[in-house]
Motif scaffolding. Sequence first.
Motif, PDB file in Angstrom:
ATOM      1  N   ASN A 118       0.847  -1.197   0.000  1.00 42.67           N
ATOM      2  CA  ASN A 118       0.000   0.000   0.000  1.00 42.67           C
ATOM      3  C   ASN A 118       0.885   1.249   0.000  1.00 42.67           C
ATOM      4  O   ASN A 118       1.978   1.244   0.553  1.00 42.67           O
TER       5      ASN A 118
ATOM      6  N   THR B 282       0.077   9.283   0.249  1.00 39.74           N
ATOM      7  CA  THR B 282       0.758  10.571   0.140  1.00 39.74           C
ATOM      8  C   THR B 282       0.799  11.259   1.506  1.00 39.74           C
ATOM      9  O   THR B 282      -0.173  11.187   2.247  1.00 39.74           O
TER      10      THR B 282
ATOM     11  N   TRP C  60       3.108  15.917   5.848  1.00 37.70           N
ATOM     12  CA  TRP C  60       3.606  16.197   7.190  1.00 37.70           C
ATOM     13  C   TRP C  60       4.685  15.184   7.580  1.00 37.70           C
ATOM     14  O   TRP C  60       4.533  14.408   8.537  1.00 37.70           O
TER      15      TRP C  60
ATOM     16  N   SER D  44      -2.998  10.369  10.131  1.00 37.19           N
ATOM     17  CA  SER D  44      -4.290  10.124  10.772  1.00 37.19           C
ATOM     18  C   SER D  44      -4.366   8.666  11.219  1.00 37.19           C
ATOM     19  O   SER D  44      -3.894   7.765  10.519  1.00 37.19           O
TER      20      SER D  44
ATOM     21  N   HIS E 197      -5.980   5.994   8.727  1.00 38.71           N
ATOM     22  CA  HIS E 197      -5.387   5.509   7.474  1.00 38.71           C
ATOM     23  C   HIS E 197      -4.957   4.047   7.597  1.00 38.71           C
ATOM     24  O   HIS E 197      -4.430   3.625   8.645  1.00 38.71           O
TER      25      HIS E 197
ATOM     26  N   THR F 295      -2.440   2.952   6.223  1.00 42.05           N
ATOM     27  CA  THR F 295      -0.988   3.076   6.414  1.00 42.05           C
ATOM     28  C   THR F 295      -0.615   3.065   7.906  1.00 42.05           C
ATOM     29  O   THR F 295       0.346   2.400   8.302  1.00 42.05           O
TER      30      THR F 295
ATOM     31  N   HIS G  96      -7.331   8.076  -2.326  1.00 42.01           N
ATOM     32  CA  HIS G  96      -8.015   6.788  -2.149  1.00 42.01           C
ATOM     33  C   HIS G  96      -7.365   6.067  -0.980  1.00 42.01           C
ATOM     34  O   HIS G  96      -6.142   6.090  -0.848  1.00 42.01           O
ATOM     35  N   SER G  97      -8.184   5.409  -0.164  1.00 40.37           N
ATOM     36  CA  SER G  97      -7.615   4.611   0.929  1.00 40.37           C
ATOM     37  C   SER G  97      -7.453   3.165   0.482  1.00 40.37           C
ATOM     38  O   SER G  97      -8.327   2.613  -0.199  1.00 40.37           O
ATOM     39  N   GLY G  98      -6.354   2.579   0.936  1.00 38.28           N
ATOM     40  CA  GLY G  98      -6.119   1.163   0.667  1.00 38.28           C
ATOM     41  C   GLY G  98      -7.169   0.279   1.325  1.00 38.28           C
ATOM     42  O   GLY G  98      -7.275  -0.909   0.998  1.00 38.28           O
TER      43      GLY G  98
ATOM     44  N   LYS H 179      -4.183  -0.148  -4.113  1.00 40.62           N
ATOM     45  CA  LYS H 179      -3.222   0.819  -4.668  1.00 40.62           C
ATOM     46  C   LYS H 179      -1.862   0.167  -4.917  1.00 40.62           C
ATOM     47  O   LYS H 179      -0.872   0.857  -5.120  1.00 40.62           O
TER      48      LYS H 179
END
Length: 187
Positions: A29, A32, A35, A51, A54, A56, A85-87, A92
Motif C-alpha cells: 500500500n 501521500t 507532514w 491520521s 489511514h 498506512t 483513495h484509501s487502501g 493501490k
Amino acid sequence: MQPLDMKKQFGIFPMPIVVIGTLHGTKVNFMTAAWAVQVDHNPPMVGMALSKDHLTSANIKTAGWFSINIPTADHVVATDYVGIHSGSETDKSNAFPVFYSRQKKAPMIEGCALSMECRLVQTFEINSDPFFIGKIEALFANGNYLTDDKPDFSKMPPLLYCSTDGSYWQVGERVAKAWSVGRKKDD
Ligand SMILES: Cc1cc2nc3c(=O)[nH]c(=O)nc-3n(C[C@H](O)[C@H](O)[C@H](O)COP(=O)(O)O)c2cc1C
C-alpha cells in the motif's frame, strides 16, 4: 504584517511531498503525506504525522516498518491518486513500480528521487493521531538525479505541496549557500 484567519490558512508551507509505502502481510500500500520531516541526523531519523484512520497507520503499527519515497513532478498523478483513495477500499498496490531492499521490510518506489526503508522506533500521540518516528535503515537514490553520489536538485524536480492553494509545486532557483551566506552578517 497582516494577521490571517487561522481557520482558512495555517502553518508551514511549502512542504515536501512524500509517498509512504507499507505492507499488510504481503499486500503493498502507498499513501501521500506532506507532514513528514527529518528529526535526527546521527542516526538518521524521520517523523511523520498521520491520521489514525489511514490503512498506512495500521500497517506501520503492525509491521513496524515503512518506506518514505520522494517523488518528482513525473509522479504527480500517481502521487495524488494514492492520497485521495484509501487502501481500505482501493487496491493501490500497482500505483507505482515497486522494489525492495534485501531485507524486504517495506515496498519502495522505483524511479523516485530518493527512497528510504525505515524501522519504527517510537510513536507519539498528537490529538489521538500517531506521530511515527522511524530510523532510516536503507537509502536508495535514482542515479539520474545524482552528481558525485549526491542527490542534485538541479537535476530533479521534487514535489512541494502548498496548503494555501492546495497545489503541487516544484523547486525554483538556488538562492545561496546554506550555513554560509549568513556569515555576511558577521562582518
Ligand atoms: C497532498 C496530500 C497530502 C497529504 N498529507 C497527509 C499527511 O501529511 N498526513 C495524513 O495523515 N494524510 C495525508 N494525506 C491524506 C492521505 O494520503 C489519504 O487519506 C490516503 O487516502 C490514506 O491512504 P491509506 O488509507 O491507504 O493509508 C494527504 C493527501 C494529499 C493528497
